[in-house]
Design a protein around this motif. Structure first.
Motif, short mmCIF file in Angstrom:
data_model
loop_
_atom_site.label_atom_id
_atom_site.label_comp_id
_atom_site.label_asym_id
_atom_site.label_seq_id
_atom_site.Cartn_x
_atom_site.Cartn_y
_atom_site.Cartn_z
N ALA A 66 0.84 -1.20 0.00
CA ALA A 66 0.00 0.00 0.00
C ALA A 66 0.87 1.25 0.00
O ALA A 66 0.58 2.23 -0.70
N ASN A 67 1.96 1.21 0.76
CA ASN A 67 2.88 2.35 0.77
C ASN A 67 3.55 2.52 -0.60
O ASN A 67 3.74 3.65 -1.06
N ALA A 68 3.88 1.41 -1.24
CA ALA A 68 4.47 1.47 -2.58
C ALA A 68 3.49 2.08 -3.57
O ALA A 68 3.87 2.89 -4.42
N ALA A 69 2.21 1.70 -3.46
CA ALA A 69 1.18 2.25 -4.35
C ALA A 69 1.01 3.75 -4.12
O ALA A 69 0.89 4.53 -5.08
N THR A 70 1.01 4.16 -2.86
CA THR A 70 0.93 5.59 -2.53
C THR A 70 2.10 6.36 -3.12
O THR A 70 1.93 7.42 -3.73
N SER A 71 3.30 5.82 -2.95
CA SER A 71 4.50 6.47 -3.47
C SER A 71 4.47 6.58 -4.99
O SER A 71 4.86 7.60 -5.57
N ALA A 72 4.00 5.51 -5.65
CA ALA A 72 3.94 5.52 -7.11
C ALA A 72 2.94 6.56 -7.61
O ALA A 72 3.21 7.28 -8.58
N LEU A 73 1.79 6.68 -6.93
CA LEU A 73 0.80 7.68 -7.32
C LEU A 73 1.33 9.10 -7.11
O LEU A 73 1.11 9.99 -7.93
N ARG A 74 2.04 9.31 -5.99
CA ARG A 74 2.61 10.62 -5.73
C ARG A 74 3.68 10.97 -6.77
O ARG A 74 3.78 12.11 -7.22
N LEU A 75 4.46 9.96 -7.19
CA LEU A 75 5.45 10.19 -8.23
C LEU A 75 4.77 10.57 -9.54
O LEU A 75 5.27 11.42 -10.28
N HIS A 76 3.64 9.93 -9.81
CA HIS A 76 2.89 10.26 -11.03
C HIS A 76 2.39 11.70 -10.99
O HIS A 76 2.39 12.40 -12.00
N SER A 97 8.86 10.62 -2.58
CA SER A 97 8.02 9.47 -2.91
C SER A 97 8.84 8.33 -3.49
O SER A 97 8.56 7.16 -3.22
N CYS A 98 9.86 8.67 -4.26
CA CYS A 98 10.75 7.64 -4.81
C CYS A 98 11.53 6.97 -3.69
O CYS A 98 11.75 5.75 -3.72
N HIS A 99 11.93 7.74 -2.69
CA HIS A 99 12.66 7.17 -1.55
C HIS A 99 11.82 6.10 -0.87
O HIS A 99 12.32 5.01 -0.56
N TYR A 100 10.54 6.41 -0.63
CA TYR A 100 9.71 5.46 0.10
C TYR A 100 9.16 4.34 -0.78
O TYR A 100 8.72 3.31 -0.26
#
Length: 257
Positions: A66-76, A97-100
């Motif tokens: 879930a954290n990875a999905a959040t980070s990917a969306l924030r990167l987008h 976001s890339c860090h996390y």
């Protein structure tokens, strides 16, 4: 004065309620998705600590995913246009976001440890609290007053929460070595995590990790200077400071000097 009055009137005239919430969700799909995933992160973390439903290991992985999905969306959101250039990659790795996203990938392949989830859950709590207030305002000023009080408490403690996150990020570095000794992590885990920690130190928008390193160094130096401290412990503390300083990024060392 008239501008302020007209702005207040427009806020009062703005429609509230479930219909307004529905329109807000349609107009802000990514922000609402981020809020929902962060809430799911918190819920899964609770079920990991208190394993009422399902397997604890699976729940642990769900928190990191879930954290990875959040980070990917924030990167987008931050970098909507992808390009295979040196400049884009530099910008990509500079994003928090890339860090996390990297953080989640590191610990997905490590045996579950509650300490690993602490930064993820605290970040999810901070960001979901701020957006929850937006959703509550869309519903109406007097909706869910209990939730508003809880959100206010979280925002009041936001600085302390960010300091706790940065402290946990630092503590996890020696913790990964301990996990290797326990046979719960691979040999590459500390090396990969070190690169994560370097990026956190160099973060443009979040100075808390840098500040926490400085605070810890000052506290350790003060402890080492106590006259009643045994010599062997004093030498060990100074050696730890020297090693940590050498491992610091070149840019950070230059800035410190």
């Amino acid at each position: 004065m008239s501008d302020t009055t007209s702005e207040n009137n427009s806020n009062q005239q703005r429609p509230k309620g479930l219909e307004a919430l529905k329109r807000h969700c349609i107009a802000n799909k990514i922000d609402v998705a981020l809020w929902a995933i962060r809430m799911l992160t918190i819920i899964c973390a609770i079920f990991y600590v208190i394993p009422i439903f399902g397997n604890a290991n699976n729940t642990y992985n769900k928190v990191l995913l879930a954290n990875a999905a959040t980070s990917a969306l924030r990167l987008h959101q931050r970098l909507p246009r992808v390009s295979l250039t040196k400049e884009f990659l530099a910008e990509l790795f500079a994003e928090d976001s890339c860090h996390y996203l990297l953080y989640s990938l590191i610990f997905l392949y490590v045996s579950p440890a509650t300490l690993v989830l602490l930064p993820v859950v605290l970040f999810a709590t901070l960001h979901s609290a701020s957006y929850s207030l937006t959703l509550l305002d869309t519903l109406g000023q007097n909706s869910w007053w209990g939730a508003r009080i809880l959100i206010s408490l979280i925002e009041l403690q936001s600085r302390n929460i960010l300091r706790l996150i940065s402290f946990t990020e630092i503590i996890l570095m020696p913790f990964t070595v301990f996990l290797i000794l326990m046979g719960r992590a691979g040999l590459l885990t500390p090396f990969i995590y070190y690169h994560f920690l370097v990026q956190r130190y160099l973060s443009r928008r979040n100075p808390y990790t840098r500040n926490m390193f400085r605070e810890l160094r000052l506290q350790i130096e003060n402890l080492a200077q106590k006259p009643n401290l045994p010599l062997i412990i004093r030498k060990a503390l100074y050696s730890m400071i020297t090693i940590t300083t050498k491992l610091a990024p070149v840019q950070a060392q230059a800035a410190a000097q």
